[in-house]
Design a protein around this motif. Structure first.
Motif, mmCIF file in Angstrom:
data_model
loop_
_atom_site.group_PDB
_atom_site.id
_atom_site.type_symbol
_atom_site.label_atom_id
_atom_site.label_comp_id
_atom_site.label_asym_id
_atom_site.label_seq_id
_atom_site.Cartn_x
_atom_site.Cartn_y
_atom_site.Cartn_z
ATOM 1 N N LYS A 37 0.888 -1.217 -0.045
ATOM 2 C CA LYS A 37 -0.130 0.093 0.030
ATOM 3 C C LYS A 37 0.812 1.376 -0.036
ATOM 4 O O LYS A 37 2.150 1.132 0.566
ATOM 5 C CB LYS A 37 -0.950 -0.045 1.131
ATOM 6 C CG LYS A 37 -1.558 -1.263 1.322
ATOM 7 C CD LYS A 37 -3.082 -1.006 1.813
ATOM 8 C CE LYS A 37 -3.841 -2.322 1.801
ATOM 9 N NZ LYS A 37 -4.071 -3.216 0.828
ATOM 10 N N PHE A 38 0.424 2.347 -0.974
ATOM 11 C CA PHE A 38 1.215 3.513 -0.814
ATOM 12 C C PHE A 38 0.811 4.036 0.708
ATOM 13 O O PHE A 38 0.038 4.368 1.291
ATOM 14 C CB PHE A 38 0.614 4.646 -1.813
ATOM 15 C CG PHE A 38 0.797 4.120 -3.224
ATOM 16 C CD1 PHE A 38 2.252 3.556 -3.526
ATOM 17 C CD2 PHE A 38 -0.243 4.211 -4.158
ATOM 18 C CE1 PHE A 38 2.377 3.309 -4.964
ATOM 19 C CE2 PHE A 38 0.099 3.682 -5.424
ATOM 20 C CZ PHE A 38 1.530 3.473 -5.777
ATOM 21 N N PRO A 39 2.158 4.587 1.349
ATOM 22 C CA PRO A 39 2.086 5.463 2.403
ATOM 23 C C PRO A 39 1.103 6.835 2.105
ATOM 24 O O PRO A 39 1.428 7.444 0.739
ATOM 25 C CB PRO A 39 3.376 6.002 3.092
ATOM 26 C CG PRO A 39 4.234 5.057 2.072
ATOM 27 C CD PRO A 39 3.409 4.414 0.865
ATOM 28 N N PHE A 40 0.565 7.682 2.957
ATOM 29 C CA PHE A 40 -0.118 8.756 2.518
ATOM 30 C C PHE A 40 0.844 9.852 1.803
ATOM 31 O O PHE A 40 0.356 10.489 0.837
ATOM 32 C CB PHE A 40 -0.816 9.287 3.894
ATOM 33 C CG PHE A 40 -1.538 10.840 3.827
ATOM 34 C CD1 PHE A 40 -2.917 10.398 3.156
ATOM 35 C CD2 PHE A 40 -1.218 11.950 3.876
ATOM 36 C CE1 PHE A 40 -3.506 11.723 2.860
ATOM 37 C CE2 PHE A 40 -1.808 13.151 3.518
ATOM 38 C CZ PHE A 40 -3.018 12.875 3.120
ATOM 39 N N PHE A 41 1.815 9.913 2.282
ATOM 40 C CA PHE A 41 2.742 11.083 1.679
ATOM 41 C C PHE A 41 3.088 10.518 0.192
ATOM 42 O O PHE A 41 3.005 11.643 -0.755
ATOM 43 C CB PHE A 41 3.920 11.450 2.366
ATOM 44 C CG PHE A 41 5.041 10.464 2.293
ATOM 45 C CD1 PHE A 41 6.049 10.458 1.250
ATOM 46 C CD2 PHE A 41 5.029 9.222 3.063
ATOM 47 C CE1 PHE A 41 7.098 9.389 1.197
ATOM 48 C CE2 PHE A 41 6.338 8.193 2.956
ATOM 49 C CZ PHE A 41 7.115 8.417 2.032
ATOM 50 N N LEU A 42 3.366 9.209 -0.141
ATOM 51 C CA LEU A 42 3.662 8.839 -1.433
ATOM 52 C C LEU A 42 2.293 8.913 -2.132
ATOM 53 O O LEU A 42 2.479 9.341 -3.253
ATOM 54 C CB LEU A 42 4.282 7.512 -1.358
ATOM 55 C CG LEU A 42 4.761 7.005 -2.643
ATOM 56 C CD1 LEU A 42 5.704 7.951 -3.155
ATOM 57 C CD2 LEU A 42 5.309 5.625 -2.421
ATOM 58 N N GLY A 43 1.365 8.609 -1.616
ATOM 59 C CA GLY A 43 -0.157 8.789 -2.669
ATOM 60 C C GLY A 43 -0.230 10.245 -2.873
ATOM 61 O O GLY A 43 -0.708 10.567 -4.008
ATOM 62 N N ARG A 44 0.007 11.334 -1.888
ATOM 63 C CA ARG A 44 -0.238 12.777 -2.287
ATOM 64 C C ARG A 44 0.522 12.882 -3.219
ATOM 65 O O ARG A 44 0.280 13.745 -4.208
ATOM 66 C CB ARG A 44 0.089 13.398 -0.978
ATOM 67 C CG ARG A 44 -0.011 14.726 -1.201
ATOM 68 C CD ARG A 44 -1.143 15.568 -1.523
ATOM 69 N NE ARG A 44 -2.337 14.863 -0.509
ATOM 70 C CZ ARG A 44 -3.674 15.069 -1.029
ATOM 71 N NH1 ARG A 44 -4.286 15.557 -2.213
ATOM 72 N NH2 ARG A 44 -4.419 14.420 -0.247
ATOM 73 N N ILE A 45 1.995 12.418 -3.361
ATOM 74 C CA ILE A 45 2.701 12.828 -4.467
ATOM 75 C C ILE A 45 2.482 12.258 -5.692
ATOM 76 O O ILE A 45 2.396 12.822 -6.803
ATOM 77 C CB ILE A 45 4.305 12.469 -3.897
ATOM 78 C CG1 ILE A 45 4.899 13.236 -2.957
ATOM 79 C CG2 ILE A 45 5.374 12.506 -5.039
ATOM 80 C CD1 ILE A 45 6.239 12.685 -2.365
ATOM 81 N N ILE A 46 2.069 11.187 -5.740
ATOM 82 C CA ILE A 46 1.751 10.472 -6.771
ATOM 83 C C ILE A 46 0.413 11.182 -7.489
ATOM 84 O O ILE A 46 0.409 11.284 -8.784
ATOM 85 C CB ILE A 46 1.422 8.832 -6.544
ATOM 86 C CG1 ILE A 46 2.707 8.293 -6.483
ATOM 87 C CG2 ILE A 46 0.684 8.123 -7.985
ATOM 88 C CD1 ILE A 46 2.351 6.814 -5.924
ATOM 89 N N SER A 47 -0.664 11.103 -6.832
ATOM 90 C CA SER A 47 -1.703 11.864 -7.074
ATOM 91 C C SER A 47 -1.306 13.590 -7.798
ATOM 92 O O SER A 47 -2.186 13.810 -8.765
ATOM 93 C CB SER A 47 -2.921 12.190 -6.369
ATOM 94 O OG SER A 47 -2.612 12.886 -4.923
ATOM 95 N N SER A 48 -0.519 14.083 -7.181
ATOM 96 C CA SER A 48 -0.045 15.502 -7.615
ATOM 97 C C SER A 48 0.634 15.356 -8.795
ATOM 98 O O SER A 48 0.460 16.223 -9.783
ATOM 99 C CB SER A 48 0.666 16.104 -6.606
ATOM 100 O OG SER A 48 0.064 16.165 -5.247
ATOM 101 N N ILE A 49 1.590 14.236 -9.269
ATOM 102 C CA ILE A 49 2.149 13.785 -10.362
ATOM 103 C C ILE A 49 1.117 13.727 -11.508
ATOM 104 O O ILE A 49 1.226 14.369 -12.596
ATOM 105 C CB ILE A 49 3.108 12.988 -10.319
ATOM 106 C CG1 ILE A 49 4.389 13.580 -9.553
ATOM 107 C CG2 ILE A 49 3.749 12.436 -11.653
ATOM 108 C CD1 ILE A 49 5.344 12.321 -9.015
ATOM 109 N N ILE A 50 0.172 12.903 -11.232
ATOM 110 C CA ILE A 50 -1.005 12.860 -12.186
ATOM 111 C C ILE A 50 -1.669 13.944 -12.623
ATOM 112 O O ILE A 50 -1.842 14.053 -13.390
ATOM 113 C CB ILE A 50 -1.890 11.460 -11.658
ATOM 114 C CG1 ILE A 50 -0.874 10.258 -11.686
ATOM 115 C CG2 ILE A 50 -3.011 11.496 -12.548
ATOM 116 C CD1 ILE A 50 -1.699 8.906 -10.977
#
Length: 134
Positions: free
Chosen positions: A43-56
Motif C-alpha cells: 500500500k502507498f503511504p499517505f505522503f507517497l499517495g499525495r505525491i503520486i496524485s499530484s504528479i498525475i
C-alpha cells in the motif's frame, strides 16, 4: 498582429481550463492511489499517495490545457501562448508559499508545489509537440 492578439486572448483560457483539468487530475490520481491500495499487497503511504496524485494531476492538467488551447486556435504564437500561463503558475506557487508560511507546511503544500510546476512544464512540452507536429 492579429495572430498575436488572438493568441493572447486564447491563452487567457488557460486559467479555467487548468482549474478544471487539475480537479479532474486530482480525482484520477486519488482513484489510482485508492485502487492500488485496495488491490495491491504493498500500500502507498499517505505522503507517497499525495505525491503520486499530484504528479498525475499536473501531467493531466498540462496535457488537457495544451490540447484544448491548441484545438481552439491552431495558428498560435508559441512564445506568446506561454506568457499568461507562466505568470499564473508563478502567482499560484507564490500564493502556496505564502499560505504555507502563514499556516505551516504540510503534505498538501507538497502536493501543490509538485502539481503547479508540473502543470506548466507539461503544458510547455505538449503545446510544443502539438504546434511543431502540424
Amino acid at each position: 498582429m492579429k495572430q498575436h492578439v488572438i493568441t493572447i486572448l486564447v491563452s487567457l483560457l488557460f486559467a479555467p481550463i487548468v482549474l478544471l483539468a487539475q480537479v479532474f487530475g486530482n480525482i484520477i490520481g486519488e482513484l489510482y492511489v485508492w485502487f492500488n491500495n485496495f488491490i495491491s499487497f504493498i500500500k502507498f503511504p499517505f505522503f507517497l499517495g499525495r505525491i503520486i496524485s499530484s504528479i498525475i494531476a499536473g501531467t493531466l492538467a498540462g496535457y488537457i490545457s495544451a490540447l484544448l488551447i491548441f484545438k481552439i486556435y491552431k495558428e498560435l504564437s508559441f512564445q506568446l501562448a506561454l506568457i499568461f500561463p507562466l505568470l499564473l503558475i508563478v502567482v499560484a506557487i507564490a500564493g502556496d508559499i505564502y499560505y504555507a508560511n502563514k499556516n505551516g507546511y504540510d503534505l498538501f503544500f507538497l502536493g501543490h508545489i509538485i502539481r503547479n510546476p508540473l502543470t506548466f512544464i507539461f503544458y510547455f512540452i505538449f503545446l510544443k509537440e502539438f504546434k511543431f507536429k502540424n
